[in-house]
Design an enzyme around this catalytic site. Structure first.
Site, PDB file in Angstrom:
ATOM      1  N   HIS A   1       0.794  -1.229   0.000  1.00  0.00           N
ATOM      2  CA  HIS A   1       0.000   0.000   0.000  1.00  0.00           C
ATOM      3  C   HIS A   1       0.826   1.277   0.000  1.00  0.00           C
ATOM      4  O   HIS A   1       0.287   2.365  -0.123  1.00  0.00           O
ATOM      5  CB  HIS A   1      -0.916   0.046   1.220  1.00  0.00           C
ATOM      6  CG  HIS A   1      -0.191   0.420   2.480  1.00  0.00           C
ATOM      7  ND1 HIS A   1       0.690  -0.415   3.095  1.00  0.00           N
ATOM      8  CD2 HIS A   1      -0.206   1.556   3.217  1.00  0.00           C
ATOM      9  CE1 HIS A   1       1.182   0.174   4.167  1.00  0.00           C
ATOM     10  NE2 HIS A   1       0.668   1.377   4.269  1.00  0.00           N
TER      11      HIS A   1
HETATM   12  N1  UDP Z   1      -4.008  -4.636   8.862  1.00  0.00           N
HETATM   13  C1  UDP Z   1      -5.296  -5.106   9.010  1.00  0.00           C
HETATM   14  N2  UDP Z   1      -5.962  -5.529   7.903  1.00  0.00           N
HETATM   15  C2  UDP Z   1      -5.406  -5.524   6.658  1.00  0.00           C
HETATM   16  C3  UDP Z   1      -4.089  -5.055   6.517  1.00  0.00           C
HETATM   17  C4  UDP Z   1      -3.403  -4.598   7.640  1.00  0.00           C
HETATM   18  O1  UDP Z   1      -5.812  -5.143  10.122  1.00  0.00           O
HETATM   19  O2  UDP Z   1      -6.095  -5.912   5.693  1.00  0.00           O
HETATM   20  C5  UDP Z   1      -3.295  -4.146  10.053  1.00  0.00           C
HETATM   21  C6  UDP Z   1      -1.980  -4.836  10.304  1.00  0.00           C
HETATM   22  O3  UDP Z   1      -2.183  -6.013  11.050  1.00  0.00           O
HETATM   23  C7  UDP Z   1      -1.199  -3.791  11.050  1.00  0.00           C
HETATM   24  C8  UDP Z   1      -1.710  -2.504  10.486  1.00  0.00           C
HETATM   25  O4  UDP Z   1      -2.952  -2.793   9.849  1.00  0.00           O
HETATM   26  O5  UDP Z   1      -1.497  -3.827  12.431  1.00  0.00           O
HETATM   27  C9  UDP Z   1      -0.748  -1.964   9.490  1.00  0.00           C
HETATM   28  O6  UDP Z   1      -1.294  -0.908   8.815  1.00  0.00           O
HETATM   29  P1  UDP Z   1      -0.763  -0.405   7.406  1.00  0.00           P
HETATM   30  O7  UDP Z   1      -0.042  -1.503   6.727  1.00  0.00           O
HETATM   31  O8  UDP Z   1      -1.926   0.207   6.730  1.00  0.00           O
HETATM   32  O9  UDP Z   1       0.189   0.809   7.792  1.00  0.00           O
HETATM   33  P2  UDP Z   1       1.730   0.907   8.215  1.00  0.00           P
HETATM   34  O10 UDP Z   1       1.973  -0.031   9.344  1.00  0.00           O
HETATM   35  O11 UDP Z   1       2.552   0.630   7.010  1.00  0.00           O
HETATM   36  O12 UDP Z   1       1.871   2.322   8.658  1.00  0.00           O
END
Ligand code: UDP
Length: 385
Positions: free
Chosen positions: A220
């Site tokens: 993403h």
């Molecule tokens: N997550 C979720 N469902 C999904 C994809 C990710 O619950 O379909 C959770 C994942 O377990 C983690 C968080 O979202 O706790 C991560 O968010 P994201 O990847 O959007 O952002 P980043 O961590 O890169 O800032």
């Protein structure tokens, strides 16, 4: 009475803030003589049911007191509108603390609005650096750190990054800023919600997945989705891997948009013939835990998912040129792969049978309690000075 205003807006922030909200609720329930009140501002950066609502329901986060409904614009439009709306809410609430999480536009807008009103800011997940300022997240986290009174670092690496930038040493008494390693609230969440996920999630059955016989992928990050060459390289790699082993890909709205996939995919199978990734809508956190725990390998560009792979003992391939979570690469739990098909496939093959050793990299699972303690004790110090 200590008043805390929590500012959140994006999926990972709901998960992080849930741990502190839970610690606050426990504090209130235990009847300890330290009254505390939390007010939640949801900026609206993520608003779909499966990117926002589901987390409030499953993780029992209190309903936001303010729903700003700001999203869909450019970085500048969103951040500007958020600052204005958050300022209004903070003038109304007059909290002792504003707590911001991570590295999104909501983090920056919250920190800036509060600092200008002279309200102390606490930044949870402070000190992380990718040293790549092309990333909007890097800009947000550098500025949020500068604006914060208390910097809650999740790792020693984060503490050292701040020291290198001239921030005061941990607990320096003569400073107006306090840096402290409290561990990672995401580890708290992974530990606490794992049992609930086992009990409540049916995702393994629904998708007819066998434990340790599929790859979980999430993509993403703007640097991948907004660059057609990188995005094509990633999708080619996932297609290739899917010929060997099922690949489950809960797809973020931004990625869907870039790939021209219709809004809802509902997990049926419009996607695809056998041997290509199984694209589904984003899932709730409990389902995500089950997918993560049971995956053979995780391929991701997410910050949070990299760590969750490690928490659940699953090898991880991170499709980025660098990571803020360098300790995972150092211990061999994670490998970086440039966003090109051959690199990703090679990294997957390299990692697929790799045992992951559990070490204490992210604290003891009580970060939220430590954060609360520090907010109380620092508040006393601030009031004396
Ligand atoms: N997550 C979720 N469902 C999904 C994809 C990710 O619950 O379909 C959770 C994942 O377990 C983690 C968080 O979202 O706790 C991560 O968010 P994201 O990847 O959007 O952002 P980043 O961590 O890169 O800032």
């Amino acid at each position: 009475m200590i008043k805390i205003t929590t500012i959140i807006g994006a999926r990972p922030q709901f998960i992080k803030a849930a741990t502190v909200s839970r610690a606050i609720a426990q504090q209130v329930q235990s009847g300890q003589p330290r009254p505390i009140k939390e007010t939640i501002i949801h900026t609206g950066q993520h608003f779909d049911d499966n990117m926002s609502e589901v987390f409030f329901r499953e993780l029992e986060i209190p309903k936001p007191d303010y729903n700003l409904g700001i999203g869909g614009g450019t970085y500048g439009q969103n951040t500007g509108r958020m600052i204005e709306a958050i300022e209004g809410a903070l003038i109304n609430e007059k909290p002792n603390w504003v707590v911001v999480y991570g590295d999104t536009d909501s983090t920056l807008a919250g920190a800036l609005a509060a600092a200008k009103l002279h309200i102390p800011v606490a930044h949870v997940e402070a000190g992380l650096r990718s040293y790549n300022r092309i990333m909007p997240e890097e800009v947000n986290r550098i500025l949020a750190d500068q604006l914060s009174t208390v910097l809650f670092c999740p790792t020693e690496t984060a503490v050292n990054n701040l020291k290198k930038e001239g921030f005061p040493h941990e607990l320096a008494s003569d400073s107006h800023q306090l840096i402290t390693n409290v561990g990672d609230v995401m580890y708290d969440a992974a530990l606490f919600y794992a049992a609930r996920a086992e009990e409540k999630s049916r995702i393994m059955q629904t998708l007819k997945l066998e434990p340790k016989n599929f790859v979980l992928a999430t993509i993403h990050r703007a640097e991948n989705t907004d660059d057609p060459t990188r995005l094509r390289g990633i999708m080619e790699a996932l297609n290739q891997i899917a010929k060997e082993i099922p690949v489950v890909l809960p797809m973020h709205p931004r990625t869907k948009k870039k790939l021209g996939i219709n809004d809802s995919i509902q997990g049926e199978k419009p996607f695809l013939k056998d041997g290509t990734p199984f694209i589904i809508d984003p899932v709730g956190y409990l389902d995500m835990i089950m997918l993560e725990k049971n995956a053979k390998v995780i391929i991701t560009d997410s910050g949070g998912v990299q760590k969750e792979a490690y928490f659940h003992g699953v090898p991880c391939v991170t499709v980025r040129d660098e990571t803020e979570w360098v300790e995972l690469v150092e211990v061999g739990a994670n490998v970086l792969a440039r966003a090109q098909s051959d690199n990703i496939v090679a990294a997957f093959q390299h990692m697929q049978d790799r045992p992951i050793q559990a070490r204490r990299l992210y604290g003891d699972g009580n970060s939220a309690e430590q954060i609360l303690e520090k907010l109380f004790s620092t508040n006393r110090l601030l009031q004396k000075s």
